[in-house]
Scaffold this active site. Structure first.
Site, PDB file in Angstrom:
ATOM      1  CE  LYS A  22       5.593  58.503  66.473  1.00 41.05           C
ATOM      2  NZ  LYS A  22       6.699  59.431  66.786  1.00 41.05           N
ATOM      3  CG  ASN A  23       7.166  58.455  70.605  1.00 40.95           C
ATOM      4  OD1 ASN A  23       7.394  58.525  69.399  1.00 40.95           O
ATOM      5  ND2 ASN A  23       6.415  59.340  71.252  1.00 40.95           N
ATOM      6  NE  ARG A  92      11.634  68.551  66.532  1.00 43.05           N
ATOM      7  CZ  ARG A  92      12.492  69.533  66.380  1.00 43.05           C
ATOM      8  NH1 ARG A  92      12.522  70.211  65.262  1.00 43.05           N
ATOM      9  NH2 ARG A  92      13.315  69.859  67.356  1.00 43.05           N
ATOM     10  CB  CYS A 116       8.423  71.338  64.028  1.00 42.28           C
ATOM     11  SG  CYS A 116       7.796  70.787  65.580  1.00 42.28           S
ATOM     12  NE  ARG A 121       9.767  69.056  69.414  1.00 38.97           N
ATOM     13  CZ  ARG A 121       9.212  68.002  68.825  1.00 38.97           C
ATOM     14  NH1 ARG A 121       8.320  68.178  67.892  1.00 38.97           N
ATOM     15  NH2 ARG A 121       9.547  66.780  69.163  1.00 38.97           N
ATOM     16  N   PRO A 122      14.017  73.064  70.933  1.00 42.11           N
ATOM     17  CG  PRO A 122      14.169  73.907  73.103  1.00 42.11           C
ATOM     18  CD  PRO A 122      13.185  73.579  72.016  1.00 42.11           C
ATOM     19  CB  ILE A 123      18.735  69.856  70.498  1.00 44.13           C
ATOM     20  CG1 ILE A 123      19.644  70.764  69.668  1.00 44.13           C
ATOM     21  CG2 ILE A 123      17.636  69.272  69.622  1.00 44.13           C
ATOM     22  CD1 ILE A 123      20.593  69.976  68.793  1.00 44.13           C
ATOM     23  CG  ASP A 308       2.909  62.870  71.859  1.00 48.07           C
ATOM     24  OD1 ASP A 308       3.094  64.067  71.584  1.00 48.07           O
ATOM     25  OD2 ASP A 308       3.822  62.024  71.817  1.00 48.07           O
ATOM     26  NE  ARG A 400       6.372  62.082  61.577  1.00 47.26           N
ATOM     27  CZ  ARG A 400       6.430  62.937  62.585  1.00 47.26           C
ATOM     28  NH1 ARG A 400       5.815  64.089  62.511  1.00 47.26           N
ATOM     29  NH2 ARG A 400       7.117  62.663  63.670  1.00 47.26           N
TER      30      ARG A 400
HETATM   31  C1  UD1 Z   1       9.197  63.011  72.785  1.00 47.94           C
HETATM   32  C2  UD1 Z   1       8.217  62.283  71.904  1.00 47.94           C
HETATM   33  C3  UD1 Z   1       7.081  63.209  71.485  1.00 47.94           C
HETATM   34  C4  UD1 Z   1       6.445  63.864  72.711  1.00 47.94           C
HETATM   35  C5  UD1 Z   1       7.499  64.505  73.588  1.00 47.94           C
HETATM   36  C6  UD1 Z   1       6.944  65.043  74.902  1.00 47.94           C
HETATM   37  C7  UD1 Z   1       9.632  60.658  70.794  1.00 47.94           C
HETATM   38  C8  UD1 Z   1      10.185  60.155  69.519  1.00 47.94           C
HETATM   39  N1  UD1 Z   1       8.913  61.786  70.736  1.00 47.94           N
HETATM   40  O1  UD1 Z   1       9.775  64.050  71.976  1.00 47.94           O
HETATM   41  O2  UD1 Z   1       6.118  62.442  70.775  1.00 47.94           O
HETATM   42  O3  UD1 Z   1       5.527  64.847  72.292  1.00 47.94           O
HETATM   43  O4  UD1 Z   1       8.517  63.558  73.916  1.00 47.94           O
HETATM   44  O5  UD1 Z   1       6.355  64.025  75.625  1.00 47.94           O
HETATM   45  O6  UD1 Z   1       9.769  60.037  71.815  1.00 47.94           O
HETATM   46  N2  UD1 Z   1      13.192  70.652  75.367  1.00 47.94           N
HETATM   47  C9  UD1 Z   1      14.143  71.607  75.697  1.00 47.94           C
HETATM   48  N3  UD1 Z   1      15.438  71.328  75.400  1.00 47.94           N
HETATM   49  C10 UD1 Z   1      15.834  70.160  74.812  1.00 47.94           C
HETATM   50  C11 UD1 Z   1      14.860  69.201  74.503  1.00 47.94           C
HETATM   51  C12 UD1 Z   1      13.546  69.476  74.802  1.00 47.94           C
HETATM   52  O7  UD1 Z   1      13.820  72.662  76.226  1.00 47.94           O
HETATM   53  O8  UD1 Z   1      17.031  69.994  74.580  1.00 47.94           O
HETATM   54  C13 UD1 Z   1      11.783  70.941  75.685  1.00 47.94           C
HETATM   55  C14 UD1 Z   1      10.839  70.769  74.490  1.00 47.94           C
HETATM   56  O9  UD1 Z   1      10.807  71.928  73.668  1.00 47.94           O
HETATM   57  C15 UD1 Z   1       9.523  70.504  75.182  1.00 47.94           C
HETATM   58  C16 UD1 Z   1       9.951  69.683  76.394  1.00 47.94           C
HETATM   59  O10 UD1 Z   1      11.335  69.951  76.591  1.00 47.94           O
HETATM   60  O11 UD1 Z   1       8.972  71.715  75.628  1.00 47.94           O
HETATM   61  C17 UD1 Z   1       9.758  68.200  76.241  1.00 47.94           C
HETATM   62  O12 UD1 Z   1      10.303  67.780  75.000  1.00 47.94           O
HETATM   63  P1  UD1 Z   1      11.011  66.376  74.831  1.00 47.94           P
HETATM   64  O13 UD1 Z   1      10.619  65.469  75.940  1.00 47.94           O
HETATM   65  O14 UD1 Z   1      12.465  66.567  74.600  1.00 47.94           O
HETATM   66  O15 UD1 Z   1      10.397  65.876  73.462  1.00 47.94           O
HETATM   67  P2  UD1 Z   1      11.067  64.822  72.512  1.00 47.94           P
HETATM   68  O16 UD1 Z   1      11.907  63.918  73.318  1.00 47.94           O
HETATM   69  O17 UD1 Z   1      11.673  65.517  71.339  1.00 47.94           O
END
Ligand code: UD1
Length: 423
Positions: A22-23, A92, A116, A121-123, A308, A400
């Site tokens: 999926k990912n 997301r 969530c 979940r910051p970006i 995960d 999902r």
């Molecule tokens: C992806 C996976 C999800 C998995 C996660 C961590 C997909 C579709 N989803 O989610 O299943 O649980 O990786 O392995 O591939 N963070 C920040 N700033 C950002 C983005 C992330 O601080 O801008 C933090 C997050 O809150 C978290 C960490 O970084 O603590 C890792 O998250 P991230 O690798 O970004 O998760 P996703 O890519 O959203």
């Protein structure tokens, strides 16, 4: 909302086939937006997250169809550049259209994901990356709006408080493929799904080096072409069934998986006493003895133990002998499943970002509620060995990320059925 009814205890045995990841699929679908030409993606799993992504692509004006596990994507002349709230709020990962839309059309409007149930979940890393490539970014009415008149390659360090980010790396790598000049991403995520995406982009004509390491180098090109690709196996689905086999003290052959991608899980299962044999034909045989030992686990970015699989292994450790400590270093608040597992007789307590789990002799069936995708899987796994009936409600979360879980588990000997429309 559907529920799953599980009658335990069961002992799983037999063979199970793992689906495509999926990912890996979701960002690869987004990457198709970088070209005007048709791409064909094989091994695509039938999951609601994939269906949501199909809807987003259609909303953008892309022609797309899924037949069996083959996805055909024809972006030719798509006009849209907005991912609205109704999609992003259910998934997301929709954020991964940001980089491709911006690079291809010069404009992207993507709903902000918000928080969530597994924590904030910051970006910020996504925005940091596209800003470094020269985009103008603002937040307006709940949307992230990014504009650029041609992106420019840049060097950046893309590390957050919890380490690298999978989808931020994916987004910036995709955007950089069409930027002018060279981009270097330090502290890049090196998850297998990022590597698979890089390999798809290379087939499209992108110039990428270093994927699978923490330093990614991307030399921008003028255009990308359509490509054909087969996605990698889903390491989280494989791991989930390995854990299900272990908790039932079963004997299961997991077929169509990549053992290298789950070495952290193999290591921990071996440590607690499960016999694991990786075969050259991409299969893993899992055989669990009656008694399993406690173990300490910390979730970390790849190749560490995946977050995960944290909920699922927590369910498993609740039936081992002794006390296990499971620390969550990616999403420190991802412990909603503990309370539900305790309703089934587990003895798990939360201390900071760690679950302290005292193994119990047996679990007992109960009514429990799924809070998120992987927590749902943990409750089903618990239900497999719990005495009596477990009803897991709100399993739309499960759908999902797992296709036909009840059919797959039934084939292995579990007594499990879906009830339609029940809370
Ligand atoms: C992806 C996976 C999800 C998995 C996660 C961590 C997909 C579709 N989803 O989610 O299943 O649980 O990786 O392995 O591939 N963070 C920040 N700033 C950002 C983005 C992330 O601080 O801008 C933090 C997050 O809150 C978290 C960490 O970084 O603590 C890792 O998250 P991230 O690798 O970004 O998760 P996703 O890519 O959203």
């Amino acid at each position: 909302m559907d529920s799953l009814i599980v009658e335990g205890p069961a002992r799983l045995s037999g063979e199970i086939q793992i689906d495509g990841s999926k990912n890996a699929t979701l960002p690869i679908m987004a990457a198709c937006l970088l070209s005007d030409e048709k791409s064909v993606i094989r091994g695509v799993p039938s999951l609601t997250d994939v269906f949501t992504m199909i809807e987003i692509m259609r909303h953008l004006g892309v022609k797309i169809k899924l037949e069996d596990d083959v996805l055909t994507v024809v972006p030719d002349g798509y006009k849209g550049n907005e991912a609205p709230y109704n999609y992003v709020s259910t998934m997301r990962a929709s954020i991964c259209v940001l980089g491709p839309l911006l690079a291809k059309t010069g404009y992207a409007k993507v709903s902000l994901p918000g928080g969530c149930v597994i924590g904030p979940r910051p970006i910020d890393l996504h925005t940091k990356g596209i800003k470094a490539l020269g985009a103008d970014v603002k937040v307006d009415h709940g949307y992230l709006i990014a504009r650029a008149k041609g992106l420019k390659g840049a060097s950046m360090h893309l590390c957050g408080v919890y380490g690298s980010s999978v989808l931020a790396t994916a987004n910036i790598m995709m955007a950089a493929t069409l930027a002018k000049g060279r981009t270097v991403i330090e502290s890049a995520a090196c998850e297998p799904e990022v590597v698979d995406l890089a390999e798809f982009l290379i087939k499209m004509g992108a110039r990428i080096r270093g994927h699978g390491s923490h330093t990614l180098e991307i030399e921008g090109v003028k255009r990308l072409y359509g490509a054909e690709h087969h996605v990698i196996p889903d390491r989280i689905e494989a791991g989930t069934y390995m854990i299900a086999a272990s908790i039932t003290r079963g004997d299961v052959l997991i077929k169509g998986c990549e053992p290298r991608h789950i070495s952290a899980l193999i290591d921990k299962l071996s440590e607690i006493g499960v016999s694991i044999k990786s075969n050259p034909d991409a299969s893993i045989r899992v055989r669990a003895p009656r008694s399993l030992k406690a173990v300490d686990i910390t979730t970390l970015p790849y190749p560490g133990f995946p977050t995960d699989l944290q909920a699922q292994i927590t369910a498993l450790m609740s039936t081992a002998q002794g006390t296990s400590v499971i620390s969550e270093k990616i999403y420190p608040e991802r412990f909603m499943h503990l309370g539900e597992l305790n309703r089934m007789g587990a003895q798990a307590a939360l201390e900071g970002d760690s679950a302290i789990i005292k193994g119990v002799k047996s679990l007992s069936g109960a009514q429990v509620m799924a809070s998120d995708l992987r927590a749902s899987a943990a409750l089903v796994i618990g239900g497999l060995v719990a005495r009596g009936e477990t009803q897991v409600s709100r399993i739309y979360h499960l759908d999902r990320g797992y296709s036909n879980m009840e059919a797959k588990l039934s084939k292995l000997g579990a007594k499990i059925r879906r009830i339609k429309g029940k809370q």
